[in-house]
Scaffold this active site. Structure first.
Site, PDB file in Angstrom:
ATOM      1  N   ALA A  14       0.883  -1.159   0.000  1.00 30.82           N
ATOM      2  CA  ALA A  14       0.000   0.000   0.000  1.00 30.82           C
ATOM      3  C   ALA A  14       0.929   1.220   0.000  1.00 30.82           C
ATOM      4  O   ALA A  14       1.712   1.406   0.931  1.00 30.82           O
ATOM      5  CB  ALA A  14      -0.858   0.000   1.256  1.00 30.82           C
ATOM      6  N   ASP A  15       0.874   2.015  -1.050  1.00 31.44           N
ATOM      7  CA  ASP A  15       1.744   3.199  -1.148  1.00 31.44           C
ATOM      8  C   ASP A  15       1.042   4.416  -0.554  1.00 31.44           C
ATOM      9  O   ASP A  15      -0.006   4.842  -1.054  1.00 31.44           O
ATOM     10  CB  ASP A  15       2.082   3.499  -2.622  1.00 31.44           C
ATOM     11  N   ALA A 251       7.667   3.889  -9.885  1.00 33.53           N
ATOM     12  CA  ALA A 251       7.231   2.726 -10.680  1.00 33.53           C
ATOM     13  C   ALA A 251       7.629   2.793 -12.147  1.00 33.53           C
ATOM     14  O   ALA A 251       7.252   1.910 -12.917  1.00 33.53           O
ATOM     15  CB  ALA A 251       5.731   2.479 -10.559  1.00 33.53           C
ATOM     16  N   ALA A 252       8.412   3.799 -12.554  1.00 31.44           N
ATOM     17  CA  ALA A 252       8.855   3.830 -13.968  1.00 31.44           C
ATOM     18  C   ALA A 252       9.580   2.531 -14.302  1.00 31.44           C
ATOM     19  O   ALA A 252       9.305   1.888 -15.312  1.00 31.44           O
ATOM     20  CB  ALA A 252       9.772   5.029 -14.215  1.00 31.44           C
ATOM     21  N   GLY A 253      10.482   2.124 -13.409  1.00 30.94           N
ATOM     22  CA  GLY A 253      11.236   0.890 -13.633  1.00 30.94           C
ATOM     23  C   GLY A 253      10.318  -0.328 -13.643  1.00 30.94           C
ATOM     24  O   GLY A 253      10.533  -1.263 -14.414  1.00 30.94           O
ATOM     25  N   ASP A 254       9.291  -0.312 -12.801  1.00 31.01           N
ATOM     26  CA  ASP A 254       8.359  -1.450 -12.754  1.00 31.01           C
ATOM     27  C   ASP A 254       7.566  -1.553 -14.058  1.00 31.01           C
ATOM     28  O   ASP A 254       7.372  -2.651 -14.596  1.00 31.01           O
ATOM     29  CB  ASP A 254       7.380  -1.298 -11.582  1.00 31.01           C
ATOM     30  N   HIS A 278       9.935   1.537 -23.066  1.00 23.28           N
ATOM     31  CA  HIS A 278      10.174   2.982 -22.892  1.00 23.28           C
ATOM     32  C   HIS A 278       8.860   3.753 -23.009  1.00 23.28           C
ATOM     33  O   HIS A 278       8.612   4.694 -22.250  1.00 23.28           O
ATOM     34  CB  HIS A 278      11.112   3.500 -23.988  1.00 23.28           C
TER      35      HIS A 278
HETATM   36  P1  ADP Z   1      13.881   3.187 -11.888  1.00 18.71           P
HETATM   37  O1  ADP Z   1      12.503   3.753 -11.949  1.00 18.71           O
HETATM   38  O2  ADP Z   1      13.909   1.723 -11.568  1.00 18.71           O
HETATM   39  O3  ADP Z   1      14.850   3.983 -11.069  1.00 18.71           O
HETATM   40  P2  ADP Z   1      14.837   4.426 -14.328  1.00 18.71           P
HETATM   41  O4  ADP Z   1      14.786   5.750 -13.636  1.00 18.71           O
HETATM   42  O5  ADP Z   1      16.108   4.069 -15.021  1.00 18.71           O
HETATM   43  O6  ADP Z   1      14.458   3.209 -13.385  1.00 18.71           O
HETATM   44  O7  ADP Z   1      13.640   4.418 -15.397  1.00 18.71           O
HETATM   45  C1  ADP Z   1      13.193   3.235 -16.019  1.00 18.71           C
HETATM   46  C2  ADP Z   1      12.644   3.572 -17.391  1.00 18.71           C
HETATM   47  O8  ADP Z   1      11.543   4.467 -17.234  1.00 18.71           O
HETATM   48  C3  ADP Z   1      13.619   4.292 -18.327  1.00 18.71           C
HETATM   49  O9  ADP Z   1      14.447   3.382 -19.029  1.00 18.71           O
HETATM   50  C4  ADP Z   1      12.643   5.015 -19.233  1.00 18.71           C
HETATM   51  O10 ADP Z   1      12.068   4.126 -20.160  1.00 18.71           O
HETATM   52  C5  ADP Z   1      11.528   5.430 -18.267  1.00 18.71           C
HETATM   53  N1  ADP Z   1      11.752   6.767 -17.665  1.00 18.71           N
HETATM   54  C6  ADP Z   1      12.189   7.036 -16.413  1.00 18.71           C
HETATM   55  N2  ADP Z   1      12.275   8.371 -16.198  1.00 18.71           N
HETATM   56  C7  ADP Z   1      11.867   8.950 -17.343  1.00 18.71           C
HETATM   57  C8  ADP Z   1      11.703  10.314 -17.787  1.00 18.71           C
HETATM   58  N3  ADP Z   1      11.999  11.361 -16.974  1.00 18.71           N
HETATM   59  N4  ADP Z   1      11.263  10.530 -19.053  1.00 18.71           N
HETATM   60  C9  ADP Z   1      10.948   9.510 -19.880  1.00 18.71           C
HETATM   61  N5  ADP Z   1      11.076   8.204 -19.538  1.00 18.71           N
HETATM   62  C10 ADP Z   1      11.521   7.929 -18.286  1.00 18.71           C
END
Ligand code: ADP
Length: 305
Positions: A14-15, A251-254, A278
């Protein structure tokens, strides 16, 4: 649409999110706004990303016997995630994360495993049969490492693809890495696992070679807004991401990992799968929260038009 099956093993949280102008320093209290509790946890996020993007996905995870745990199971079903291997742990809360998001969309996170700490080998064993019918196993490091090690070994022995997103960062035994097909660290995780600070493409190349030397077939180092560095049988390259205005990178990485696994299961090439990931991750960073930010298949397809 994917026909090969994906199994995700990992955490459910739960975030608790609070938006702040800048992160509080030690001893400081800052006023925030936009407090909300949203579904998160790396395992859940990656499974939901795969589910929304069309994968045939099962989640192996633990939730608490609280209201949030019940809501999560219902939400998984709506997102197309099969929940037969999600166990409810009595007298235990669902895992939690306390997340600050600052004005630049960066985040600062504290977590407590709670029910996730119960995802131990004896609990997972009854679900090992899920692996037999699966093509790919996707895991992270928010649940007990011993289970990740045992599952990686079982999957590798059965010739399954093992994707490890080594997050949150921690040192890992070589015996685990030897069973990993694709590793997907970000820059921080790469540094902790290889000792190499990734500032240039050459640094990424050196770090990837450390992973290869330990038996990892393919390395995808995510570089935030900079895209991703890939090292596999086709060589090494940086695959640029998409430019967006970030609101919240939680969660970008997720999303990247769930989308990458989904695309590879659809037999996309590594380059096309990374581009798909991406796009999904870029959409997610324009929105607040973990699971609420994850796009649908249609949203990703429209993004490319
Ligand atoms: P984490 O969220 O695990 O720290 P990253 O920051 O490397 O991982 O981001 C994972 C992926 O999310 C990137 O390879 C890219 O595809 C996307 N991403 C993250 N930040 C951005 C951003 N500011 N703009 C566009 N894409 C992003």
């Amino acid at each position: 649409m994917a026909t090969k099956k994906l199994v995700v093993l990992g955490s459910v949280n739960a975030d608790h999110i609070l938006q702040v102008e800048s992160f509080p320093r030690p001893g400081e209290t800052v006023s925030g706004h936009g407090y909300r509790v949203v579904p998160g946890g790396k395992g859940a996020n990656q499974a939901v990303a795969a589910g929304r993007l069309g994968a045939d996905v099962s989640l192996i995870a633990c939730v608490g016997d609280d209201d949030f745990g019940k809501r999560m199971i219902n939400a998984f079903v709506k997102d197309g995630v099969q929940t037969g291997a999600v166990t409810t742990i009595p007298n235990t809360p669902t895992g939690i994360a306390i997340i600050y998001v600052d004005a630049n969309g960066e985040n600062s996170i504290g977590i407590s495993a709670e029910a996730n700490a119960h995802l131990l080998p004896e609990l997972v064993e009854p679900h090992l049969s899920l692996l037999n019918s699966a093509h790919t196993l996707l895991m992270q490091l928010e649940t007990p490492l011993i289970t990740v090690e045992i599952m990686a070994k079982a999957a590798h022995l059965a010739n399954k693809v093992v994707i490890l997103n080594p997050a949150p960062a921690r040192p890992l035994p070589d015996s685990l890495l030897a069973n990993v097909t694709i590793i997907t660290p970000n820059e921080t995780e790469t540094e902790i696992l290889t000792g190499i600070t990734v500032k240039t493409e050459e640094d990424a190349h050196k770090a990837a070679n450390v992973f290869h030397a330990k038996g990892v077939d393919k390395v995808v180092i995510t570089l935030g807004a900079g895209g991703a560095f890939v090292s596999d049988e086709s060589g090494t390259r940086i695959i640029t991401g998409f430019t967006v205005s970030p609101t919240d990178t939680t969660a970008a990485g997720d999303v990247f990992n769930g989308a990458l696994a989904t695309a590879l299961l659809e037999n996309k090439t590594m380059n096309d799968a990374v581009l798909f990931a991406h796009a999904a991750a870029a959409i997610s960073v324009t929105r607040l929260g973990a699971q609420p930010s994850i796009p649908t298949r249609k949203e990703v397809e429209d993004f490319f038009v």
